[in-house]
Structures are given as C-alpha cells and as structure tokens.
Scaffold this active site. Structure first.
Site, PDB file in Angstrom:
ATOM      1  CD  GLU A  16     -46.575   1.675  11.399  1.00 30.37           C
ATOM      2  OE1 GLU A  16     -47.485   2.028  12.186  1.00 30.37           O
ATOM      3  OE2 GLU A  16     -46.685   0.694  10.643  1.00 30.37           O
TER       4      GLU A  16
ATOM      5  CD  GLU B  36     -48.114  -4.833  15.043  1.00 34.11           C
ATOM      6  OE1 GLU B  36     -47.510  -5.934  14.994  1.00 34.11           O
ATOM      7  OE2 GLU B  36     -49.198  -4.700  15.631  1.00 34.11           O
TER       8      GLU B  36
END
Length: 357
Positions: free
Chosen positions: A182, A325
């Site tokens: 994300e 991430e």
C-alpha cells in the site's frame, strides 16, 4: 464471518463459499515425506512447517511459489487534515511516480524475487499524469472520518471488488504467491483505528509514530482515533461497515485481493501493520481466508503486535521494518522458496543410500 455471511444474496457470499479449507490430507503426506529426507526429524524447524502449510494451501505435494505477484494499492485519507502524518498528502502521488520509475524499495525487492508488479490507483486524491499504472480510482481519497464516514458502503464494496479483480488478473497470468502492498499518507491512522476497534485494546498501546511524527503528535493522533471510533460507531459484526466508516480504499483493495488469492488456493504473504489489518478484515469476511496467509515480518509499528495476535500468526522475520509497500513480505519471500526447494530437491535417505540407524 458467520454473521456477515447471513446478509442475503450479496455477491461476496459466492466468494466466501468458494474459499475451501486447507487440504490436511496432503499436508500429512508431505509431513511424512519430509521425515524421509536426509536430515534429523524436525531439524529444519519452521521451514518444514512452511512446506507442509504450502502443500495444504495448494493441494500439491511439491508446491511452487514462483513467480510471486506484487500489487501496490495507492489511496489518500481525509483524516490527514487532523495533522496525523509527518508528510503532506502530496507525497502519495510523488511515491506513486517513484514506483512507476522503479525507485522505491518495493521495486528493488520485487525485481530481486522476479515478481510480477503493478501499482493500482484506487483512491489517490489527485489525477496521476503518467503511464504504467492501473487506474481504478473510486474517489479522490476518503472523507475525514472525524467528521463523516470515510466512504459509503458501496464505495467500500467497490474497493474490495477492485482488489479482487486485480489479484484475479495476476493469478490468470500465472503467479503462485500473492504479496499486496500500500501507499497512502496517513494510512496508519485508519489501520490503528480498525485495530483498536477489533481488539478492544487501549489506543495508547496501538498508536505509533507512523511516518515519523513527534511524540506530542502521537498523543494527538490517539485522540483523533478515539474520537473517530466514538463518532462513527461501526458495527463490530460487519467488516464492510468497519471499512466504510473508519477504513481506507487501499485497505479495502488489499482485503479483496487476499480473498481472491484464498479462493484460488494461492498462498498470501502478508506484509506489515497496514497489510495485516487488511488480512484481519478478509478473515472477518471469511474466516477460512486466513488459512492461506503467512506473515512475512514483524513491524516495529506498535499496533502490529496486537494485529498479529488477533490474526493468530507468527511472522517469519523481525528486521525492525516499518516501511510498508509490501517491502517486508518481498524480503521474506525467499524463505518460502527455501521451503519448497527443500521438498523438491533434497534427497531421501533411501535415494542417497544413507542409513537412518
């Protein structure tokens, strides 16, 4: 979740019923085979457990986890108006551009493990003027959930559907393991709110510095979350309501992607705090989905430990990471490869002509 599954003929119900339990019989066969390999029984510890778990997920005696697929969902959060992040909202777009230019940590680690990779704009608060990303924007960031629901129920469902669709696309292309990540400035705030709400734990034990805010801002962040939970008052038995009221679009996207992987018997390698919150919501939607999850690492974000306890999972690594991430999961991926190669390539006592006595 039983209560959720009873809610009429919702399309998600077909996904829930399609997620099958683990193949325990295959796991037993693989466990017996592992004991014939040229090593003392149990001497490869959690690698042996992983190999068995992967065989149960995939229903294969010699499971394969390569190539992995990495999907990074990007979205913004209205709650940043409350001053809960060390970075301005514009950084979300800037980091998406960094992903597209292969400059982020997740790019480096995805390349290292030979992963298929994509970035999905599911709710960035600005238009991204570039090529190379998947545009599935549902809205321009969430509302500030201190003042109104983060999004509508329909938007939360759409975000789950986007995540599900993106994972399905990658699975059709041949990935054998899913990593979701994300990007969204402020997203530790909704993640902490969901963790506090699901766990019932004191907010002080959950909220950390996120992107690196000062200690006095941590107290402010805690107050913001406490106020938001009280004002929004989500339904504990309805994970979609939780997402709509105090969640985020990228969290919903990751939730949907995990449900897709579980339905397709694809192992899910869970990243850090925010990803683990999405994993918890996927489990709230369908309890069996959690059986397809392996947690890659333990984040230093305080809420992650509580989220891990709720999920009932032990992480593979503890490297003091807190980037997100999908980076920690990508770093942990070679451990899954080691477990599968142990099964595939190690000799047995019989084939090597080694006496077990």
């Amino acid at each position: 979740m039983k209560d959720y599954q009873k809610k009429g003929d919702h399309p998600m119900n077909s996904v829930i019923t399609a997620i099958q339990p683990l193949d325990r019989e295959m796991g037993q066969q693989v466990g017996e085979y592992i004991d014939t390999l040229t090593k003392p029984p149990g001497s490869l510890g959690r690698l042996e457990e992983l190999a068995i778990h992967l065989s149960e997920m995939t229903s294969e005696a010699f499971p394969v986890v390569s190539p992995p697929g990495v999907i990074v969902f990007a979205a913004d959060h209205g709650v940043v108006e409350e001053g809960v992040s060390a970075f301005p909202q514009e950084v979300t777009v800037q980091m998406v551009m960094n992903f597209l230019n292969s400059g982020a940590a997740i790019n480096v680690f995805s390349k290292q493990i030979g992963a298929m990779f994509e970035v999905v704009d599911i709710g960035v608060a600005a238009d991204i003027k570039a090529d190379g990303f998947v545009n599935r924007k549902i809205r321009y960031g969430t509302n500030n959930f201190c003042h109104q629901d983060a999004m509508t129920r329909e938007e939360a469902e759409q975000a789950i559907a986007v995540g599900y669709e993106r994972a399905e696309q990658m699975i059709q292309k041949g990935i054998k393991c899913l990593i979701v990540g994300e990007m969204g400035i402020g997203n530790t705030t909704p993640s902490s709110a969901i963790a506090a709400f699901l766990s019932g734990q004191d907010i002080g034990a959950l909220v950390g510095r996120g992107t690196g805010i000062a200690q006095e801002k941590v107290h402010h962040k805690q107050e913001v979350i406490t106020r938001a939970i009280k004002e929004r008052n989500p339904d504990r038995k309805d994970p979609i309501d939780i997402l709509a009221k105090i969640g985020g679009l990228e969290i919903a996207g990751m939730t949907g992607a995990m449900l897709s992987a579980a339905r397709n018997r694809i192992p899910i390698l869970v990243d850090g705090f925010i990803c683990t919150i999405a994993a918890l919501l996927a489990r709230e939607i369908c309890e069996t989905a959690a059986e397809y999850m392996i947690v890659g690492h333990r984040s230093v974000e305080p809420g992650h430990e509580i989220a891990l306890q709720l999920l009932g999972k032990k992480p593979l690594l503890d490297l003091d990471l807190r980037l997100g991430e999908g980076s920690g999961a990508a770093v942990a991926f070679p451990i899954l490869q080691s477990a599968t190669l142990m099964l595939k390539e190690m000799a047995t006592f019989a084939s090597a002509g080694i006496s077990k006595e």
